[in-house]
Write a protein that holds these residues in place. Sequence first.
Motif, PDB file in Angstrom:
ATOM      1  N   GLN A 153     -12.699   6.051 -39.781  1.00 25.31           N
ATOM      2  CA  GLN A 153     -12.515   7.297 -40.513  1.00 25.31           C
ATOM      3  C   GLN A 153     -12.899   7.069 -41.961  1.00 25.31           C
ATOM      4  OE1 GLN A 153      -8.423   8.802 -40.018  1.00 25.31           O
ATOM      5  NE2 GLN A 153      -9.009  10.275 -41.595  1.00 25.31           N
ATOM      6  N   ALA A 154     -13.183   8.129 -42.656  1.00 23.47           N
ATOM      7  CA  ALA A 154     -13.402   8.031 -44.100  1.00 23.47           C
ATOM      8  C   ALA A 154     -12.108   8.374 -44.815  1.00 23.47           C
ATOM      9  CB  ALA A 154     -14.509   8.978 -44.533  1.00 23.47           C
ATOM     10  N   PHE A 155     -11.854   7.672 -45.898  1.00 19.85           N
ATOM     11  CA  PHE A 155     -10.695   7.953 -46.737  1.00 19.85           C
ATOM     12  C   PHE A 155     -11.213   8.304 -48.124  1.00 19.85           C
ATOM     13  CE2 PHE A 155      -9.250   5.510 -43.224  1.00 19.85           C
ATOM     14  CZ  PHE A 155      -7.964   5.936 -42.959  1.00 19.85           C
TER      15      PHE A 155
ATOM     16  N   LEU B 257     -20.446  13.147 -44.258  1.00 21.78           N
ATOM     17  CA  LEU B 257     -19.167  13.067 -43.573  1.00 21.78           C
ATOM     18  C   LEU B 257     -18.967  14.386 -42.848  1.00 21.78           C
ATOM     19  CD1 LEU B 257     -16.589  11.551 -42.961  1.00 21.78           C
ATOM     20  CD2 LEU B 257     -15.620  12.451 -45.077  1.00 21.78           C
TER      21      LEU B 257
ATOM     22  N   GLU C 227      -0.857  12.298 -21.194  1.00 21.43           N
ATOM     23  CA  GLU C 227      -1.202  10.949 -20.760  1.00 21.43           C
ATOM     24  C   GLU C 227      -2.291  10.922 -19.698  1.00 21.43           C
ATOM     25  OE1 GLU C 227       2.151   8.538 -19.821  1.00 21.43           O
ATOM     26  OE2 GLU C 227       2.571   8.266 -21.950  1.00 21.43           O
ATOM     27  N   ARG C 228      -2.646  12.082 -19.196  1.00 21.57           N
ATOM     28  CA  ARG C 228      -3.743  12.143 -18.234  1.00 21.57           C
ATOM     29  C   ARG C 228      -4.777  13.155 -18.685  1.00 21.57           C
ATOM     30  NH1 ARG C 228      -1.268  12.445 -12.151  1.00 21.57           N
ATOM     31  NH2 ARG C 228       0.528  11.081 -12.490  1.00 21.57           N
ATOM     32  N   ASN C 229      -5.983  12.980 -18.214  1.00 24.31           N
ATOM     33  CA  ASN C 229      -7.030  13.977 -18.399  1.00 24.31           C
ATOM     34  C   ASN C 229      -7.004  14.972 -17.250  1.00 24.31           C
ATOM     35  OD1 ASN C 229      -7.865  12.637 -20.644  1.00 24.31           O
ATOM     36  ND2 ASN C 229      -9.867  12.068 -19.851  1.00 24.31           N
TER      37      ASN C 229
ATOM     38  N   GLN D 150     -11.589  15.123 -39.083  1.00 23.05           N
ATOM     39  CA  GLN D 150     -12.827  14.382 -39.297  1.00 23.05           C
ATOM     40  C   GLN D 150     -13.459  14.034 -37.970  1.00 23.05           C
ATOM     41  OE1 GLN D 150     -13.394  10.815 -41.643  1.00 23.05           O
ATOM     42  NE2 GLN D 150     -11.993  11.644 -43.177  1.00 23.05           N
TER      43      GLN D 150
ATOM     44  N   PHE E 265     -10.385   5.191 -19.048  1.00 22.52           N
ATOM     45  CA  PHE E 265      -9.633   5.606 -17.873  1.00 22.52           C
ATOM     46  C   PHE E 265      -9.042   6.989 -18.098  1.00 22.52           C
ATOM     47  CE2 PHE E 265      -9.623   1.008 -18.104  1.00 22.52           C
ATOM     48  CZ  PHE E 265     -10.111   0.682 -16.852  1.00 22.52           C
ATOM     49  N   GLU E 266      -8.708   7.651 -17.013  1.00 17.97           N
ATOM     50  CA  GLU E 266      -8.208   9.017 -17.133  1.00 17.97           C
ATOM     51  C   GLU E 266      -6.705   9.077 -17.381  1.00 17.97           C
ATOM     52  OE1 GLU E 266      -9.540  11.597 -14.061  1.00 17.97           O
ATOM     53  OE2 GLU E 266     -11.510  11.763 -15.015  1.00 17.97           O
ATOM     54  N   ARG E 267      -6.066   7.953 -17.294  1.00 19.60           N
ATOM     55  CA  ARG E 267      -4.638   7.919 -17.600  1.00 19.60           C
ATOM     56  C   ARG E 267      -4.344   6.846 -18.622  1.00 19.60           C
ATOM     57  NH1 ARG E 267      -1.266   8.279 -11.936  1.00 19.60           N
ATOM     58  NH2 ARG E 267      -2.657   9.701 -10.842  1.00 19.60           N
ATOM     59  N   ASN E 268      -3.250   7.028 -19.334  1.00 15.51           N
ATOM     60  CA  ASN E 268      -2.754   5.986 -20.225  1.00 15.51           C
ATOM     61  C   ASN E 268      -1.794   5.080 -19.468  1.00 15.51           C
ATOM     62  OD1 ASN E 268      -4.126   7.136 -22.292  1.00 15.51           O
ATOM     63  ND2 ASN E 268      -2.332   7.694 -23.494  1.00 15.51           N
ATOM     64  N   LEU E 269      -1.750   3.839 -19.893  1.00 17.90           N
ATOM     65  CA  LEU E 269      -0.635   2.997 -19.479  1.00 17.90           C
ATOM     66  C   LEU E 269       0.592   3.493 -20.234  1.00 17.90           C
ATOM     67  CD1 LEU E 269      -2.313  -0.524 -19.736  1.00 17.90           C
ATOM     68  CD2 LEU E 269      -1.934   0.823 -17.681  1.00 17.90           C
ATOM     69  N   SER E 270       1.755   3.371 -19.624  1.00 17.74           N
ATOM     70  CA  SER E 270       2.920   3.886 -20.348  1.00 17.74           C
ATOM     71  C   SER E 270       4.012   2.831 -20.474  1.00 17.74           C
ATOM     72  CB  SER E 270       3.459   5.119 -19.645  1.00 17.74           C
ATOM     73  OG  SER E 270       3.571   4.910 -18.260  1.00 17.74           O
TER      74      SER E 270
ATOM     75  N   GLN F 143     -16.724   3.255 -35.951  1.00 17.63           N
ATOM     76  CA  GLN F 143     -16.198   3.932 -37.122  1.00 17.63           C
ATOM     77  C   GLN F 143     -14.765   4.349 -36.891  1.00 17.63           C
ATOM     78  OE1 GLN F 143     -17.897   7.317 -39.187  1.00 17.63           O
ATOM     79  NE2 GLN F 143     -19.925   6.446 -38.896  1.00 17.63           N
TER      80      GLN F 143
ATOM     81  N   GLN G 155     -16.937  12.212 -37.876  1.00 12.31           N
ATOM     82  CA  GLN G 155     -17.606  10.931 -38.067  1.00 12.31           C
ATOM     83  C   GLN G 155     -18.551  11.046 -39.249  1.00 12.31           C
ATOM     84  OE1 GLN G 155     -19.518   9.605 -34.361  1.00 12.31           O
ATOM     85  NE2 GLN G 155     -20.454   8.036 -35.629  1.00 12.31           N
TER      86      GLN G 155
END
Lengths: 232, 232
Positions: free
Chosen positions: B83-85, A99, A227-229, A81, B226-231, B81, A83
Motif C-alpha cells: 500500500q502507499a502511505f 496511485l 471465511e468462504r467465497n 487504495q 483457496f476458497e476458504r480460510n483456515l480458522s 505491493q 495499487q
Amino acid sequence: MTNTYDINEFKNPLFTVDSVLFTVKDDALKVLMVKRANEPFIGSWGLPGGFVDIDSDTTTDVTALRKLEEKTSVAPQYLEQLQAFSGIDRDPRGFSVTLVYFALIAAQEVSSHIETIDDVQWIDIDKIDSLSIAFDHKIIIEQAKERLQQKALYSMVPVYCLPEYFTVGQLKSVIETIIGKTIQRKSLIRRIESADMFETIDEKVKSGGRLAQQYKVKSGVDIVNFERNLSS
Amino acid sequence: MTNTYDINEFKNPLFTVDSVLFTVKDDALKVLMVKRANEPFIGSWGLPGGFVDIDSDTTTDVTALRKLEEKTSVAPQYLEQLQAFSGIDRDPRGFSVTLVYFALIAAQEVSSHIETIDDVQWIDIDKIDSLSIAFDHKIIIEQAKERLQQKALYSMVPVYCLPEYFTVGQLKSVIETIIGKTIQRKSLIRRIESADMFETIDEKVKSGGRLAQQYKVKSGVDIVNFERNLSS
DNA sequence: TTAATATTGTGTCGCTGTGACACATTTGTA
DNA sequence: TACAAATGTGTCACAGCGACACAATATTAA
C-alpha cells in the motif's frame, strides 16, 4: 556542507492519483471516465484524477476524493487504495507513478449531475476494450474490476453501489452483475443475517411481487469479510 | 503559450519506496530493519528503502528489489505491493508518499550475510512496539503483518519463508508462527495435495522422528488462493 | 371474482472442506 | 526392547454454500 539530506539529489518521479469509480446501472457494471482536456492523450477517455495539491491535501485519500467530487459533485460511498502503477514508459513525460483508488457509488447519487456534462460519462466495462483509453488505464481498470469481483465473493462491498435503503433482490442483482454469475438468494440472505452489518427497515417496498423487506447499513460498522467465497 | 502541460505547475510530493521484508526465524516472525544513516530520524531503525532512480529503475518494483538487495545481497522469494502511505505530517521535509512493498524470504538465504553487518538486522515483530522506529514505519509494519496473516489463511505464501526443499512440518510451523495459532496438520496436507502447486522430492529427510517427505514449489506456478480460510 | 404470474421469503437436503482426534508407521534414544 | 517423537492416514462431526421445493403476498389479466 552538513549532514542534512539534499532533497534535490534525486529527480522525483511524476506522481498522480487516479480513481476507478464503479457503479451498477441498467444491469451493467460501469466506470466513470473523463474526456481528457490536456496533453498527453488529449481527447481520449481517462480515469478521473490528477496531481496532489500539497498545500491543501493532507493525504492522497483527500486528493482522490477531491478529484472525484470535481467530476461527480458528491463523495463516493466506498473508497480504498487499489495499487500504484509505475514505469518509465507509461507517461511520455518520463518516469511516472500513479496511485490508483477503487471507489463505489450508487448510480442515483450522480446520474442527474453527470447527464448535464458531456466530458464525464459512465462507460460500460465491456466497452472499454473497444475504446481509445489514455495511458495504461485500460489495464488499471481491468485490475480494479478483478479486485471488485474478488471482494464481491467474500464481502458485502457491493452494497455501496446501492442507495441507503435496499432490498435483497437489488443486492442480489448488483452482485450478479459484478461477478457475472448468478448466486443463490438464500445464500445471500444467510450472509445478510449473519453479518450483523445491516438493520431492517419497518416500511416495506413494492417490487413487482410480494412486498420486499428493506435494509440499510448500520452506521459505524466495518465491512465484514466472510471465511468462504461464493462459488456457483 | 501552448496547450502542452506545464510540468512544474504543481510541486511534486516526496516519493520513496520502502519494503517490509519478513522471515520466520527461531520460531518468531521477524522484519528486516535498517539503522538510518541520514536525516531525518538518523540513528533510528527504519524500513529498507529509498528514492527511485529514474534513470535506471524501470518500475517501482525494481526500486524495491534494488534496495532490498543492497541490504541483503539477494532477491526476496516473494514480493508484492502492500500500500502507499502518504501525508503532510509523516516526513518533516513536507508532503510525502511512500509506496510500501511486502516481501518474504527464507532466513537461511540472508542470515550469513546479515550477521556481518550491524546496521541491518532481523527484528522480532513483537519487539517493534518497544523500539524507536522512524517515520510511520511502526504502523506500516503492523499493516503488513495483518496482510501476511490474512494471506496465510487462504494461500500458500508462507512457503516463501522456507528454503527450496521443505517438509509439511516446517510449513506448518511457519504458518503457525505467522498467524499465532496452531493449525491441523491434516488440513495443511489436504491443501498441499489439492493445490497442484508442489512436487514431491524422492529423497526424504530426518526430522526427529519418522523420515519426512520433502516438497518444492513447481516452477512457473502462481500462488493458489483457496476458497476458504483456515480458522481454528 | 378468479386465475395466472412474478417476486419475496422459508425449509431442507446434499456437498465440500475444515476441525478434531484416533491410530498406524517410522526413526532415534534410553 | 521399550519409549518418545515426529510423520502420515482414516474417519466423523460441523459449518456454510448450492440447489430446489414450496409457501406467502402483491400485481395483472381474464
